[in-house]
Scaffold this motif. Sequence first.
Motif, PDB file in Angstrom:
ATOM      1  N   ALA A 194       0.856  -1.191   0.000  1.00  0.00           N
ATOM      2  CA  ALA A 194       0.000   0.000   0.000  1.00  0.00           C
ATOM      3  C   ALA A 194       0.893   1.241   0.000  1.00  0.00           C
ATOM      4  CB  ALA A 194      -0.915  -0.005   1.222  1.00  0.00           C
ATOM      5  N   PRO A 195       1.311   1.721  -1.166  1.00  0.00           N
ATOM      6  CA  PRO A 195       2.259   2.832  -1.244  1.00  0.00           C
ATOM      7  C   PRO A 195       1.806   4.128  -0.579  1.00  0.00           C
ATOM      8  CG  PRO A 195       1.968   1.804  -3.391  1.00  0.00           C
ATOM      9  CD  PRO A 195       0.968   1.194  -2.472  1.00  0.00           C
ATOM     10  N   ARG A 196       0.520   4.267  -0.306  1.00  0.00           N
ATOM     11  CA  ARG A 196       0.042   5.480   0.367  1.00  0.00           C
ATOM     12  C   ARG A 196       0.261   5.413   1.874  1.00  0.00           C
ATOM     13  NH1 ARG A 196      -5.685   7.254  -2.124  1.00  0.00           N
ATOM     14  NH2 ARG A 196      -4.770   9.058  -3.134  1.00  0.00           N
ATOM     15  N   SER A 197       0.553   4.217   2.378  1.00  0.00           N
ATOM     16  CA  SER A 197       0.809   4.030   3.802  1.00  0.00           C
ATOM     17  C   SER A 197       2.290   4.267   4.074  1.00  0.00           C
ATOM     18  CB  SER A 197       0.408   2.610   4.210  1.00  0.00           C
ATOM     19  OG  SER A 197       0.687   2.403   5.565  1.00  0.00           O
ATOM     20  N   LYS A 198       2.586   5.361   4.782  1.00  0.00           N
ATOM     21  CA  LYS A 198       3.974   5.768   5.006  1.00  0.00           C
ATOM     22  C   LYS A 198       4.219   6.061   6.476  1.00  0.00           C
ATOM     23  CE  LYS A 198       4.128   7.956   0.495  1.00  0.00           C
ATOM     24  NZ  LYS A 198       4.332   9.185  -0.256  1.00  0.00           N
ATOM     25  N   LEU A 199       5.440   5.829   6.899  1.00  0.00           N
ATOM     26  CA  LEU A 199       5.907   6.196   8.229  1.00  0.00           C
ATOM     27  C   LEU A 199       7.157   7.042   8.063  1.00  0.00           C
ATOM     28  CD1 LEU A 199       5.871   2.702   9.960  1.00  0.00           C
ATOM     29  CD2 LEU A 199       4.290   4.541  10.422  1.00  0.00           C
ATOM     30  N   THR A 200       7.307   8.051   8.889  1.00  0.00           N
ATOM     31  CA  THR A 200       8.539   8.819   8.903  1.00  0.00           C
ATOM     32  C   THR A 200       9.111   8.703  10.307  1.00  0.00           C
ATOM     33  OG1 THR A 200       7.681  10.348   7.260  1.00  0.00           O
ATOM     34  CG2 THR A 200       9.585  11.077   8.522  1.00  0.00           C
ATOM     35  N   LEU A 201      10.332   8.182  10.400  1.00  0.00           N
ATOM     36  CA  LEU A 201      10.974   7.962  11.688  1.00  0.00           C
ATOM     37  C   LEU A 201      12.300   8.700  11.740  1.00  0.00           C
ATOM     38  CD1 LEU A 201      10.501   4.084  11.957  1.00  0.00           C
ATOM     39  CD2 LEU A 201       9.048   5.841  12.929  1.00  0.00           C
ATOM     40  N   ASN A 202      12.653   9.196  12.934  1.00  0.00           N
ATOM     41  CA  ASN A 202      13.962   9.806  13.091  1.00  0.00           C
ATOM     42  C   ASN A 202      14.967   8.728  13.489  1.00  0.00           C
ATOM     43  OD1 ASN A 202      13.797   9.404  15.888  1.00  0.00           O
ATOM     44  ND2 ASN A 202      13.063  11.481  16.265  1.00  0.00           N
ATOM     45  N   ARG A 203      16.218   9.118  13.692  1.00  0.00           N
ATOM     46  CA  ARG A 203      17.282   8.154  13.960  1.00  0.00           C
ATOM     47  C   ARG A 203      16.991   7.327  15.216  1.00  0.00           C
ATOM     48  NH1 ARG A 203      22.153   7.417  16.525  1.00  0.00           N
ATOM     49  NH2 ARG A 203      23.822   6.608  15.198  1.00  0.00           N
ATOM     50  N   GLN A 204      16.586   7.984  16.300  1.00  0.00           N
ATOM     51  CA  GLN A 204      16.312   7.288  17.555  1.00  0.00           C
ATOM     52  C   GLN A 204      15.162   6.296  17.406  1.00  0.00           C
ATOM     53  OE1 GLN A 204      18.215   7.527  20.229  1.00  0.00           O
ATOM     54  NE2 GLN A 204      17.005   6.001  21.297  1.00  0.00           N
ATOM     55  N   GLN A 205      14.103   6.679  16.713  1.00  0.00           N
ATOM     56  CA  GLN A 205      12.966   5.792  16.505  1.00  0.00           C
ATOM     57  C   GLN A 205      13.359   4.578  15.671  1.00  0.00           C
ATOM     58  OE1 GLN A 205      10.456   8.803  14.808  1.00  0.00           O
ATOM     59  NE2 GLN A 205       9.230   8.993  16.670  1.00  0.00           N
ATOM     60  N   MET A 206      14.248   4.786  14.686  1.00  0.00           N
ATOM     61  CA  MET A 206      14.720   3.667  13.864  1.00  0.00           C
ATOM     62  C   MET A 206      15.487   2.663  14.721  1.00  0.00           C
ATOM     63  SD  MET A 206      13.977   3.842  10.543  1.00  0.00           S
ATOM     64  CE  MET A 206      15.287   3.134   9.569  1.00  0.00           C
ATOM     65  N   ILE A 207      16.317   3.153  15.611  1.00  0.00           N
ATOM     66  CA  ILE A 207      17.092   2.272  16.479  1.00  0.00           C
ATOM     67  C   ILE A 207      16.167   1.505  17.409  1.00  0.00           C
ATOM     68  CG2 ILE A 207      18.789   2.242  18.352  1.00  0.00           C
ATOM     69  CD1 ILE A 207      20.169   4.592  16.874  1.00  0.00           C
TER      70      ILE A 207
END
Length: 53
Positions: A28-41
């Motif tokens: 579902a290409p419309r479903s997106k998340l944006t995470l910062n460095r800390q959230q990725m870790i």
Amino acid sequence: MTVTHNGKQYTVTQVASRYLWQLVEVDAPRSKLTLNRQQMILAGFAHIVEKAA
């Protein structure tokens, strides 16, 4: 790069600020998340953050 998180596949791309990453769901290409460095870790994607550094 494609990763699996919570049973869903995402394509990970680094945003221009080089501190944020955008995860776009493959099915579902419309479903997106944006995470910062800390959230990725915290989400278990430290290998991606370290690879980009």
